[in-house]
Design a protein around this motif. Structure first.
Motif, PDB file in Angstrom:
ATOM      1  N   MET A 132    -117.497 -13.848  20.626  1.00 29.66           N
ATOM      2  CA  MET A 132    -117.091 -14.703  21.732  1.00 29.66           C
ATOM      3  C   MET A 132    -118.165 -14.807  22.800  1.00 29.66           C
ATOM      4  N   SER A 133    -118.291 -16.007  23.368  1.00 22.30           N
ATOM      5  CA  SER A 133    -119.160 -16.263  24.501  1.00 22.30           C
ATOM      6  C   SER A 133    -118.330 -16.884  25.624  1.00 22.30           C
ATOM      7  N   GLU A 134    -118.871 -16.836  26.821  1.00 23.21           N
ATOM      8  CA  GLU A 134    -118.246 -17.564  27.913  1.00 23.21           C
ATOM      9  C   GLU A 134    -118.386 -19.067  27.650  1.00 23.21           C
ATOM     10  N   SER A 135    -117.489 -19.848  28.194  1.00 26.90           N
ATOM     11  CA  SER A 135    -117.597 -21.307  28.080  1.00 26.90           C
ATOM     12  C   SER A 135    -118.819 -21.773  28.864  1.00 26.90           C
ATOM     13  N   PRO A 136    -119.755 -22.486  28.221  1.00 25.50           N
ATOM     14  CA  PRO A 136    -120.943 -22.929  28.947  1.00 25.50           C
ATOM     15  C   PRO A 136    -120.622 -23.910  30.059  1.00 25.50           C
ATOM     16  N   VAL A 137    -119.583 -24.740  29.877  1.00 21.89           N
ATOM     17  CA  VAL A 137    -119.222 -25.700  30.916  1.00 21.89           C
ATOM     18  C   VAL A 137    -118.676 -24.964  32.136  1.00 21.89           C
ATOM     19  N   TRP A 138    -117.835 -23.937  31.906  1.00 24.41           N
ATOM     20  CA  TRP A 138    -117.316 -23.164  33.042  1.00 24.41           C
ATOM     21  C   TRP A 138    -118.458 -22.454  33.754  1.00 24.41           C
ATOM     22  N   ALA A 139    -119.363 -21.831  33.001  1.00 26.31           N
ATOM     23  CA  ALA A 139    -120.477 -21.110  33.618  1.00 26.31           C
ATOM     24  C   ALA A 139    -121.332 -22.052  34.461  1.00 26.31           C
ATOM     25  N   ALA A 140    -121.615 -23.246  33.926  1.00 32.98           N
ATOM     26  CA  ALA A 140    -122.421 -24.212  34.670  1.00 32.98           C
ATOM     27  C   ALA A 140    -121.685 -24.686  35.916  1.00 32.98           C
ATOM     28  N   ASN A 141    -120.382 -24.849  35.809  1.00 36.25           N
ATOM     29  CA  ASN A 141    -119.589 -25.277  36.963  1.00 36.25           C
ATOM     30  C   ASN A 141    -119.616 -24.242  38.083  1.00 36.25           C
ATOM     31  N   GLN A 142    -119.834 -22.979  37.728  1.00 35.01           N
ATOM     32  CA  GLN A 142    -119.949 -21.922  38.740  1.00 35.01           C
ATOM     33  C   GLN A 142    -121.361 -21.831  39.312  1.00 35.01           C
ATOM     34  N   GLY A 143    -122.268 -22.684  38.840  1.00 38.18           N
ATOM     35  CA  GLY A 143    -123.646 -22.673  39.302  1.00 38.18           C
ATOM     36  C   GLY A 143    -124.575 -21.821  38.463  1.00 38.18           C
ATOM     37  N   ASP A 144    -124.070 -21.232  37.358  1.00 42.69           N
ATOM     38  CA  ASP A 144    -124.877 -20.351  36.507  1.00 42.69           C
ATOM     39  C   ASP A 144    -125.491 -21.159  35.361  1.00 42.69           C
ATOM     40  N   LEU A 145    -126.512 -21.957  35.671  1.00 46.21           N
ATOM     41  CA  LEU A 145    -127.144 -22.793  34.652  1.00 46.21           C
ATOM     42  C   LEU A 145    -127.897 -21.961  33.628  1.00 46.21           C
ATOM     43  N   ASN A 146    -128.501 -20.855  34.056  1.00 45.37           N
ATOM     44  CA  ASN A 146    -129.217 -20.000  33.105  1.00 45.37           C
ATOM     45  C   ASN A 146    -128.255 -19.409  32.079  1.00 45.37           C
ATOM     46  N   GLY A 147    -127.097 -18.949  32.541  1.00 46.73           N
ATOM     47  CA  GLY A 147    -126.098 -18.430  31.616  1.00 46.73           C
ATOM     48  C   GLY A 147    -125.605 -19.494  30.665  1.00 46.73           C
ATOM     49  N   ALA A 148    -125.378 -20.717  31.171  1.00 44.77           N
ATOM     50  CA  ALA A 148    -124.929 -21.818  30.321  1.00 44.77           C
ATOM     51  C   ALA A 148    -125.970 -22.158  29.273  1.00 44.77           C
ATOM     52  N   ALA A 149    -127.243 -22.161  29.668  1.00 38.84           N
ATOM     53  CA  ALA A 149    -128.313 -22.457  28.713  1.00 38.84           C
ATOM     54  C   ALA A 149    -128.378 -21.399  27.618  1.00 38.84           C
ATOM     55  N   ALA A 150    -128.197 -20.129  27.992  1.00 36.51           N
ATOM     56  CA  ALA A 150    -128.229 -19.054  27.000  1.00 36.51           C
ATOM     57  C   ALA A 150    -127.095 -19.209  25.993  1.00 36.51           C
ATOM     58  N   ILE A 151    -125.922 -19.607  26.470  1.00 37.37           N
ATOM     59  CA  ILE A 151    -124.788 -19.803  25.565  1.00 37.37           C
ATOM     60  C   ILE A 151    -125.062 -20.964  24.619  1.00 37.37           C
ATOM     61  N   LEU A 152    -125.640 -22.039  25.122  1.00 38.00           N
ATOM     62  CA  LEU A 152    -125.956 -23.182  24.268  1.00 38.00           C
ATOM     63  C   LEU A 152    -126.963 -22.792  23.187  1.00 38.00           C
ATOM     64  N   ARG A 153    -127.912 -21.949  23.529  1.00 33.51           N
ATOM     65  CA  ARG A 153    -128.888 -21.511  22.528  1.00 33.51           C
ATOM     66  C   ARG A 153    -128.229 -20.629  21.471  1.00 33.51           C
ATOM     67  N   SER A 154    -127.373 -19.722  21.920  1.00 34.72           N
ATOM     68  CA  SER A 154    -126.755 -18.781  20.996  1.00 34.72           C
ATOM     69  C   SER A 154    -125.614 -19.403  20.208  1.00 34.72           C
ATOM     70  N   GLY A 155    -124.748 -20.131  20.898  1.00 36.00           N
ATOM     71  CA  GLY A 155    -123.531 -20.625  20.263  1.00 36.00           C
ATOM     72  C   GLY A 155    -123.652 -21.995  19.640  1.00 36.00           C
ATOM     73  N   TRP A 156    -124.610 -22.793  20.113  1.00 37.40           N
ATOM     74  CA  TRP A 156    -124.717 -24.171  19.631  1.00 37.40           C
ATOM     75  C   TRP A 156    -126.023 -24.450  18.905  1.00 37.40           C
ATOM     76  N   ASN A 157    -126.923 -23.480  18.907  1.00 33.87           N
ATOM     77  CA  ASN A 157    -128.243 -23.684  18.304  1.00 33.87           C
ATOM     78  C   ASN A 157    -128.982 -24.842  18.963  1.00 33.87           C
ATOM     79  N   ILE A 158    -128.723 -25.028  20.264  1.00 29.26           N
ATOM     80  CA  ILE A 158    -129.411 -26.061  21.050  1.00 29.26           C
ATOM     81  C   ILE A 158    -130.472 -25.371  21.901  1.00 29.26           C
ATOM     82  N   ASN A 159    -131.680 -25.845  21.813  1.00 35.06           N
ATOM     83  CA  ASN A 159    -132.783 -25.246  22.564  1.00 35.06           C
ATOM     84  C   ASN A 159    -132.724 -25.713  24.018  1.00 35.06           C
TER      85      ASN A 159
END
Length: 491
Positions: free
Chosen positions: A232-259
Motif C-alpha cells: 500500500m501507498s498513500e494516495s498521490p492525489v491526497w498527498a499533492a493536495n496537502q502540498g507534498d508534491l515530492n511525496g506524490a511524485a515518489a508514489i507515482l514512480r513506485s506505484g504507477w511506473n511514471i517517471n
C-alpha cells in the motif's frame, strides 16, 4: 518545498524503476492529470485497487456467514425475534459510527494510515464472535467489527477512485464498481465454507458451525494486513493536495511506473489545500452543487441497502420457506443464485459502466428489482413446483438487478460525486445513512417475517421504487466526469 525524506506520504517499495519520459509536476492538478490519463503500466497501482477491496470482502463474508448461522444462534441463546434482530444488526450499527469517524480521518490524516489501522478491528471481532458465551458478547463483537467496516469503506472507495484513470476500460467508475463482484464473491465463499463444514462436522457438533465460520474471518483479515503493509501507498492525489508534491511524485514512480519529478519552478511554498479536513465539511455536502448529488447518492444507497439486506440476509430463510428441503438444498440454491446472477451482474456492471454510465445501469437494475419483488409479493408462499420455480426466478432477477445496477453503482455515486478534499466525508456520510438503513432492515426482517410472512415483500418493494424515482428526478452521471478538477478551479 517539502523534502522527500520528510514526506508524510507512505510509498510502497516495489523494487522497480520507472522508465519513459520525465513527467514534470508543479501542482496537485498535474498529479491528478497523470493518473486520469495514465495508459502505461500501472505497476502496483493495480495491486492497491485489489487490496482496497479487502474490507469489502470481509464485510460481505460476515453477512453471508451469519445468514446461515442466525437460526443456530437464536436457538443456542434462546433469542426472541427482537433479540435475533439485535445480534444481526449490531455490525451495521457499529458501521454507522465507524463511517462518520472514518470519513473524517480519511481526509484529515490520509488514506494510508487509516487503511492500515482499521483491519485490526476485524481480527479481534472475528475471534470474539467465535468464542462468544452469550448474545451480548456476540452483539458487542459484531459492533466492533462494524466499526472496522465503517472506517474501511470511505478510505477503500477513495483508493479505488484515486488510483484509476478517468475514462476508458478500467476507469474510476469501473474500479469503484469492482466492490460489487468482490462482495458477491465473498458471499459465495462464505456459502462454500458453510457447505464444507456442514459436510465434515458430525451431526452432534453442527451447533459449532456458526462459531467456526465467523471465527474464520480472522484468517483473511490477517492476510490482508500483511499484504497491505507490503504494497500500500498513500494516495498521490491526497498527498499533492496537502502540498507534498515530492511525496506524490515518489508514489507515482513506485506505484504507477511514471517517471514523475517535481519541477524546479514549482511554487516554493506549496498552495494550501483546496479545503482543509474538518467536521464542517459534512455540511458542505448539503450546499451548492453537491446538494443534488448528495440527495441522489443517499436515496439510492439507502434504498439499495434496505432491499438487498432484507433479501440477501433472509435468502436462506426465504428459500427454506419455499421448499421443505434440507439445509444442504438451501445452501446450494443460495450459492447458485449468488454466483450465477448477483456475481455475474456485478461483473457485467464493471465491464459496461465505462460505456453505458452509472445512471442508466442503476435505472435498469432498480426496474428489475421492482418487477422481482412485485412477483414475489403476488406469489406469496408457493403452492406447487411451478410457482416455486417462478419465485426462485424472481429472486434471481432481483439479485441480477442488484449486481448490474444499484449494488455496483451506489458506491460510484457516493465516491465520484465529490473531489479529493471531500471524498472521505462524502463516502462516510453516505455510508452512515446507508448503514442506518441496513440496521433497520436487518433488525426488522425477523420481526416483519414473523408478523407478515411472505407479505414482507410488499414492504421491501417500496425501497427499489424510491431509488428508481430518485434517479428519474435527478439525472447526474459521475462516470467519466473529472470531479477532482473542482478542487483545482481557481488555484
Amino acid at each position: 518545498m517539502t523534502d522527500l525524506t520528510s514526506s508524510s506520504a507512505h510509498v510502497a517499495l516495489t523494487g522497480s524503476q520507472p522508465g519513459g519520459e520525465t513527467q514534470w509536476i508543479r501542482s496537485a492538478a498535474d498529479v491528478s492529470r497523470l493518473i486520469n490519463s495514465g495508459d502505461g503500466a500501472r505497476n502496483n497501482a493495480r495491486i492497491v485497487v485489489a487490496i482496497a477491496l479487502g474490507g469489502v470482502f470481509l464485510d460481505a463474508y460476515d453477512l453471508g456467514a451469519l445468514a446461515f448461522g442466525i437460526k443456530d444462534v437464536a436457538r443456542e441463546f434462546n433469542l426472541t425475534p427482537t433479540g435475533t434482530g439485535m445480534v444481526a444488526s449490531a455490525i451495521t450499527f457499529g458501521a454507522i459510527v465507524g463511517a462518520l469517524i472514518g470519513g473524517y480521518l480519511t481526509d484529515k490524516i490520509g488514506r494510508y494510515r487509516v487503511f492500515m489501522a482499521d483491519m485490526f478491528f476485524f481480527v479481534v471481532a472475528a475471534l470474539a464472535c467465535a468464542f462468544a458465551p452469550n448474545e451480548y458478547v456476540l452483539g458487542g463483537a459484531r459492533f466492533v467489527m462494524g466499526l472496522g467496516v465503517g472506517i474501511d469503506l470511505p478510505v477503500a472507495m477513495a483508493f479505488l477512485a484515486e488510483f484509476s484513470r478517468l475514462r476508458g476500460k478500467g476507469n474510476k467508475a469501473a474500479s469503484v464498481a469492482m466492490w460489487c463482484p468482490t462482495w458477491y464473491a465473498a458471499i459465495s465463499i462464505s456459502y462454500l465454507l458453510v457447505l464444507l463444514l456442514y459436510a465434515v462436522l458430525p451431526e452432534s457438533h453442527t451447533g459449532w458451525l456458526w462459531r467456526l465460520i465467523l471465527g474464520f474471518g480472522a484468517v483473511p483479515a490477517l492476510i490482508i494486513i500483511a499484504i497491505r503493509s507490503r504494497y500500500m501507498s498513500e494516495s498521490p492525489v491526497w498527498a499533492a493536495n496537502q502540498g507534498d508534491l515530492n511525496g506524490a511524485a515518489a508514489i507515482l514512480r513506485s506505484g504507477w511506473n511514471i517517471n514523475a519529478q517535481v519541477a524546479e519552478d514549482a511554487a516554493a511554498t506549496p498552495p494550501q489545500p483546496a479545503r482543509r479536513a474538518s467536521w464542517r465539511n459534512y455540511g458542505a455536502l448539503l450546499r451548492g452543487v453537491y446538494l443534488r448529488r448528495t440527495l441522489l447518492a443517499t436515496i439510492t444507497s439507502v434504498a439499495s441497502s434496505f432491499a438487498y439486506n432484507a433479501v440477501a440476509f433472509g435468502l436462506p430463510v426465504i428459500i427454506s420457506s419455499f421448499f421443505a428441503q434440507s439445509m444442504l438444498t438451501t445452501i446450494l440454491v443460495s450459492l447458485a443464485l449468488n454466483l450465477l446472477f448477483a456475481f455475474v451482474g456485478g461483473v457485467l456492471a464493471v465491464r459496461m459502466v465505462p460505456r453505458l454510465g452509472a445512471w442508466k445501469m442503476s435505472v435498469a437494475g432498480y426496474a428489475c428489482q421492482c418487477v422481482a419483488l412485485l412477483g414475489l409479493a403476488l406469489i406469496g408462499r408457493p403452492e406447487g413446483g411451478q410457482e416455486a420455480g417462478v419465485a426462485i426466478a424472481m429472486l434471481a432477477l432481483f439479485l441480477f438487478g442488484q449486481g448490474f445496477g444499484p449494488g455496483s453503482h451506489t458506491m460510484t455515486f457516493a465516491s465520484l460525486s465529490y473531489p479529493t478534499s471531500l471524498r472521505g466525508v462524502g463516502v462516510g456520510f453516505n455510508q452512515t445513512l446507508m448503514r442506518g438503513s441496513s440496521t433497520v432492515s436487518l433488525f426488522l426482517f425477523p420481526v416483519l417475517v414473523a408478523a407478515l410472512g411472505t407479505g414482507v415483500f410488499w414492504v421491501i418493494f417500496l425501497a427499489p421504487l424510491a431509488g428508481l424515482l430518485a434517479l428519474l428526478a435527478i439525472r447526474w452521471e459521475p462516470s467519466g466526469y473529472d470531479v477532482d478538477a473542482e478542487d483545482f478551479a481557481g488555484r
